[in-house]
Write a protein that holds these residues in place. Structure first.
Motif, PDB file in Angstrom:
ATOM      1  N   SER A 176      23.549  20.739  68.125  1.00  0.00           N
ATOM      2  CA  SER A 176      22.624  19.334  68.057  1.00  0.00           C
ATOM      3  C   SER A 176      22.845  19.041  66.618  1.00  0.00           C
ATOM      4  N   ARG A 177      22.913  17.612  66.738  1.00  0.00           N
ATOM      5  CA  ARG A 177      22.995  16.914  65.252  1.00  0.00           C
ATOM      6  C   ARG A 177      21.863  16.003  64.961  1.00  0.00           C
ATOM      7  N   THR A 178      21.428  16.016  63.807  1.00  0.00           N
ATOM      8  CA  THR A 178      20.311  15.025  63.448  1.00  0.00           C
ATOM      9  C   THR A 178      20.876  13.591  63.469  1.00  0.00           C
ATOM     10  N   PRO A 179      20.057  12.626  64.247  1.00  0.00           N
ATOM     11  CA  PRO A 179      20.375  11.240  64.299  1.00  0.00           C
ATOM     12  C   PRO A 179      20.508  10.620  62.906  1.00  0.00           C
ATOM     13  N   PHE A 180      21.418   9.809  62.725  1.00  0.00           N
ATOM     14  CA  PHE A 180      21.376   9.071  61.372  1.00  0.00           C
ATOM     15  C   PHE A 180      20.424   8.436  60.927  1.00  0.00           C
ATOM     16  N   GLU A 181      19.470   7.964  61.970  1.00  0.00           N
ATOM     17  CA  GLU A 181      18.395   7.162  61.580  1.00  0.00           C
ATOM     18  C   GLU A 181      17.290   8.124  60.888  1.00  0.00           C
ATOM     19  N   GLU A 182      17.214   9.378  61.178  1.00  0.00           N
ATOM     20  CA  GLU A 182      16.419  10.372  60.678  1.00  0.00           C
ATOM     21  C   GLU A 182      16.700  10.775  59.285  1.00  0.00           C
ATOM     22  N   VAL A 183      17.978  10.540  59.000  1.00  0.00           N
ATOM     23  CA  VAL A 183      18.319  11.007  57.609  1.00  0.00           C
ATOM     24  C   VAL A 183      18.962  10.146  56.800  1.00  0.00           C
ATOM     25  N   ARG A 184      18.694   8.854  57.412  1.00  0.00           N
ATOM     26  CA  ARG A 184      19.225   7.483  56.509  1.00  0.00           C
ATOM     27  C   ARG A 184      18.193   7.689  55.238  1.00  0.00           C
ATOM     28  N   GLN A 185      17.251   7.688  55.207  1.00  0.00           N
ATOM     29  CA  GLN A 185      16.565   7.532  53.848  1.00  0.00           C
ATOM     30  C   GLN A 185      16.808   8.646  53.063  1.00  0.00           C
ATOM     31  N   GLN A 186      17.030   9.653  53.244  1.00  0.00           N
ATOM     32  CA  GLN A 186      17.291  10.918  52.597  1.00  0.00           C
ATOM     33  C   GLN A 186      18.669  10.734  51.877  1.00  0.00           C
ATOM     34  N   ILE A 187      19.590  10.327  52.768  1.00  0.00           N
ATOM     35  CA  ILE A 187      21.061  10.271  52.199  1.00  0.00           C
ATOM     36  C   ILE A 187      20.935   8.811  51.212  1.00  0.00           C
ATOM     37  N   ARG A 188      20.183   7.903  51.639  1.00  0.00           N
ATOM     38  CA  ARG A 188      20.052   6.551  50.627  1.00  0.00           C
ATOM     39  C   ARG A 188      19.605   7.102  49.565  1.00  0.00           C
ATOM     40  N   ASP A 189      18.576   7.995  49.194  1.00  0.00           N
ATOM     41  CA  ASP A 189      17.802   8.497  48.044  1.00  0.00           C
ATOM     42  C   ASP A 189      18.738   9.245  47.232  1.00  0.00           C
ATOM     43  N   GLU A 190      19.489  10.234  47.687  1.00  0.00           N
ATOM     44  CA  GLU A 190      20.293  11.092  47.015  1.00  0.00           C
ATOM     45  C   GLU A 190      21.467  10.381  46.623  1.00  0.00           C
ATOM     46  N   LEU A 191      22.081   9.485  47.213  1.00  0.00           N
ATOM     47  CA  LEU A 191      23.158   8.387  46.557  1.00  0.00           C
ATOM     48  C   LEU A 191      22.564   7.638  45.277  1.00  0.00           C
ATOM     49  N   ALA A 192      21.502   7.042  45.826  1.00  0.00           N
ATOM     50  CA  ALA A 192      20.826   6.277  44.666  1.00  0.00           C
ATOM     51  C   ALA A 192      20.710   7.291  43.543  1.00  0.00           C
ATOM     52  N   LEU A 193      20.208   8.411  43.647  1.00  0.00           N
ATOM     53  CA  LEU A 193      19.788   9.274  42.417  1.00  0.00           C
ATOM     54  C   LEU A 193      21.263   9.612  41.838  1.00  0.00           C
ATOM     55  N   VAL A 194      22.245   9.825  42.471  1.00  0.00           N
ATOM     56  CA  VAL A 194      23.474  10.102  41.846  1.00  0.00           C
ATOM     57  C   VAL A 194      23.981   9.005  40.936  1.00  0.00           C
ATOM     58  N   GLN A 195      24.053   7.829  41.741  1.00  0.00           N
ATOM     59  CA  GLN A 195      24.397   6.613  40.849  1.00  0.00           C
ATOM     60  C   GLN A 195      23.473   6.221  39.609  1.00  0.00           C
ATOM     61  N   ALA A 196      22.313   6.449  39.781  1.00  0.00           N
ATOM     62  CA  ALA A 196      21.210   6.466  38.728  1.00  0.00           C
ATOM     63  C   ALA A 196      21.884   7.235  37.617  1.00  0.00           C
ATOM     64  N   ALA A 197      21.887   8.585  37.984  1.00  0.00           N
ATOM     65  CA  ALA A 197      22.368   9.492  36.698  1.00  0.00           C
ATOM     66  C   ALA A 197      23.571   8.895  36.060  1.00  0.00           C
ATOM     67  N   ASP A 198      24.474   8.584  37.192  1.00  0.00           N
ATOM     68  CA  ASP A 198      25.767   8.150  36.145  1.00  0.00           C
ATOM     69  C   ASP A 198      25.441   6.706  35.312  1.00  0.00           C
ATOM     70  N   ASP A 199      24.608   5.824  35.704  1.00  0.00           N
ATOM     71  CA  ASP A 199      24.411   4.535  34.859  1.00  0.00           C
ATOM     72  C   ASP A 199      23.601   5.001  33.896  1.00  0.00           C
ATOM     73  N   LEU A 200      22.578   6.108  33.918  1.00  0.00           N
ATOM     74  CA  LEU A 200      21.551   6.135  32.861  1.00  0.00           C
ATOM     75  C   LEU A 200      22.374   6.170  31.583  1.00  0.00           C
ATOM     76  N   PRO A 201      23.283   7.064  30.990  1.00  0.00           N
ATOM     77  CA  PRO A 201      23.712   7.204  29.716  1.00  0.00           C
ATOM     78  C   PRO A 201      24.114   5.820  29.230  1.00  0.00           C
ATOM     79  N   ASN A 202      24.909   4.878  29.967  1.00  0.00           N
ATOM     80  CA  ASN A 202      24.918   3.628  29.390  1.00  0.00           C
ATOM     81  C   ASN A 202      23.898   2.740  28.997  1.00  0.00           C
ATOM     82  N   LEU A 203      22.767   2.782  29.896  1.00  0.00           N
ATOM     83  CA  LEU A 203      21.393   2.120  29.611  1.00  0.00           C
ATOM     84  C   LEU A 203      20.827   2.700  28.586  1.00  0.00           C
TER      85      LEU A 203
END
Length: 631
Positions: A358-385
């Motif tokens: 079985s596979r968890t539907p995209f809609e159920e993990v969409r927010q989790q993926i979004r938060d994880e990607l945003a956090l990674v991007q934020a960690a990359d952007d933070l030093p410059n800021l």
């Protein structure tokens, strides 16, 4: 290290695999015995025994697999090393070699016949009550061991067991001492307490201002106001930036597909395994099971055919791929084809039931993926800021202006002490990390601090805006606190006076109950049966009451009033119940265990002196570097 060894005297250690001894470098004092080394594979020398790099790496891999299973997440090897796993593994091996070195010095060995008996007697390797070679090989291989390596571990473990058991043979508690201690600990007593409750006494008036002033002067240090500081705080963390970061829908779906395995639960099957002496017997058994006979009945009726419940098997996790393919190719409710395992024996499987993949539907993990990607991007952007914020401050901008330039917000913290509490004693909300408070109370007023890391990630800057120095409080600031403290002391003093009067009455011939009549604050309470280690929690009588109960002979007048948590009391002992005779043997065993622990501690010290471990630095560097780079 020797906590594991001590347990040999309390419980015989068994199980599927060798129990390794755990210790730390600090326990062994390894830091004092580092040597340059030869640059070879020898990590540590203990006596004339070596610990080499491949052995340490193998044990590290085993420990890492166990750590991943226990934590439920994938831990990188370099993370495990940073957590101290490499140090612990090396220390375990040193513990093994130290006892082994002593055993060798004494000429002790575990012969092959004894080794075979030990392995064959291990129930983990048995099927139907008999040792099963195929199961043995499968289990040790699935745990990353070779047969030779496992047998060497068992041999060493048996040597350690023999050594540790032998040193504790003489540890036995004297029977007389054990009996006396048993009688002392398990004697029970019952009695009564005439308690004068300080909260209920009369004759205590409110204090005057003069009395409060005198108390404040006498205890000014206890009521002194701490230093308070107000400051402006700028925290810069990935979590601050992540909510504003935009992730496209296409990217979210792309990552969902890339991480499909993470969101997929593999198919599982519940199976039984049938083994037989040859293919003909298995074919006959297969035919009978296919015809509807229960597998249990078939196995019981056919000589040499055995049934083993394998439980639930997950697709992709079985160590033998050919066997796994056979299990998942067979029909649910039916029997698989006869299959030859990697160990050469033939088996077949009864497929009891199945849970599909079985596979968890995209809609159920969409927010989790979004938060994880945003956090990674934020960690990359933070030093410059952060650099931009520091540049702004270096150019003369205020902390507020610099924060706005980086898209951050500042927090105003008003009047906090060094513990993070406001003037009313309440914790600042949200709570301030200790490093922030330390910086705030070490920085000069008006200056912006240097950038410092936050415990949970990110960095911070702050500016101290105001300082209110430590000072003596005035009476009007602490009047209520002083009044409560003065009344509590006065009531306890009055309770003691009343208890002293009642003591005179009781020693003059009155019973506790007669003496308590007419005193609203006096009450007779029963206590017991209790033992000496009772804390007097019932009715909040306190341990002092129990201590007095065991110090007072039965049917004798009470001694002087004893201070209780809530006042003062008179204690009389009514009944003494000697310790029961049965059970003393358990104390004898416990005392022997404690004495054994002392002996083992002394053995620990002796081993360290006789076989000091020598760590070879170059090989150790290779060990740490290799484990960081290996998969």
């Amino acid at each position: 290290m020797f906590e594991k060894l001590k347990k040999y005297f309390v419980k015989v250690i068994g199980g599927a695999f060798v129990v390794l001894l755990v210790l730390s470098f600090a326990v062994w004092g390894i830091g004092d015995v580092f040597r340059g080394g030869t640059g070879g594979n020898t990590l540590v020398t203990v006596g004339d025994l070596d610990i080499d790099l491949p052995e340490a790496e193998s044990l590290l891999d085993q420990e890492l697999r166990g750590l991943r299973q226990r934590s439920g997440r994938y831990i990188e090897r370099d993370q495990a090393i940073a957590m101290g796993l490499g140090q612990r593994v090396l220390a375990e091996l040193i513990a093994d070699r130290s006892v082994e070195a002593h055993a060798r010095a004494l000429g002790l060995v575990v012969d092959d016949a004894s080794l075979a008996r030990i392995v064959a007697a291990n129930p983990t390797f048995q099927v139907g009550g008999r040792f099963d070679k195929a199961r043995f090989e499968q289990l040790i291989r699935s745990n990353g061991l070779t047969e030779e390596g496992y047998l060497q571990l068992v041999r060493r473990d048996e040597l350690r067991r023999m050594m540790i058991l032998s040193i504790g043979v003489a540890a036995a508690a004297p029977e007389t001492a054990a009996d006396l201690l048993w009688a002392y600990r398990n004697e029970e007593r019952q009695g009564r307490v005439l308690r004068v409750n300080a909260e209920m006494v009369d004759g205590v008036a409110d204090p005057t201002d003069e009395q409060l002033e005198a108390l404040l002067k006498d205890q000014q240090e206890s009521y002194r106001a701490p230093e308070y500081r107000s400051f402006t705080l700028l925290t810069m963390t990935p979590e601050d930036l992540a909510p504003e970061i935009q992730i496209s829908e296409e990217r979210l779906r792309e990552v969902y597909e890339e991480r499909a395995a993470e969101f997929t639960s593999p198919a599982t099957r519940t199976v039984q395994q049938l083994t037989g002496p040859d293919e003909a017997a298995l074919s006959q058994a297969r035919t009978r099971v296919q015809a509807g006979e229960p597998a249990e009945a078939v196995a019981q009726s056919m000589e040499g055919v055995e049934l083993l419940d394998l439980g639930t098997i997950s697709r992709g996790n079985f160590p033998d791929r050919a066997v796994e393919d056979a299990i998942f190719a067979g029909p649910v409710g039916g029997v698989s084809e006869i299959t030859r395992t990697a160990f050469g024996n033939q088996v077949m499987f009864v497929i009891q039931d199945e849970t599909p993949e079985s596979r968890t539907p995209f809609e159920e993990v969409r927010q989790q993926i979004r938060d994880e990607l945003a956090l990674v991007q934020a960690a990359d952007d933070l030093p410059n800021l952060e650099n931009a914020v520091q540049d702004q401050i270096a150019g003369g901008a205020s902390l507020e202006e610099a924060a706005r330039s980086g898209g951050f917000e500042v927090r105003k913290v008003e009047m906090t002490d060094q513990a993070g509490n406001d003037p009313q004693g309440e914790s600042i909300d949200p709570a301030l990390p200790d490093p922030v408070l330390q910086t705030a109370f070490s920085a000069a007023q008006g200056d912006i601090s240097v950038m410092e890391p936050l415990p949970e990630g990110g960095d911070y800057l702050l500016r101290v805006d105001a300082i209110e120095p430590e000072r003596d409080r005035r009476l009007d600031e602490v009047r209520d606190e002083l009044r409560d403290a003065w009344l509590a002391d006065a009531r306890m003093a009055r309770a003691k006076e009343i208890a002293t009067e009642l003591h005179t009455a009781v020693t003059g011939g009155q019973t506790l109950e007669q003496a308590a009549e007419g005193h609203p604050a006096a009450q007779v309470l029963s206590i017991g049966p209790v033992k000496r280690d009772d804390l007097g929690e019932t009715d909040n009588l306190g341990p002092q009451t129990v201590e007095r109960l065991f110090a007072t002979p039965p049917d004798q007048p009470p001694g002087e009033p004893v201070e209780l948590p809530t006042g003062y009391g008179l204690v009389v002992t009514d009944q003494v119940t000697p310790a029961p005779e049965e059970g003393a043997d358990t104390l004898t065993t416990a005392l022997a265990g404690e004495m054994t622990s002392d002996v083992v501690d002394q053995y620990d010290q002796a081993l360290r002196q006789r076989f000091p471990p020598v760590v070879h630095e170059r090989a150790l560097e290779n060990f740490m570097r290799t484990t960081n780079q290996a998969q």
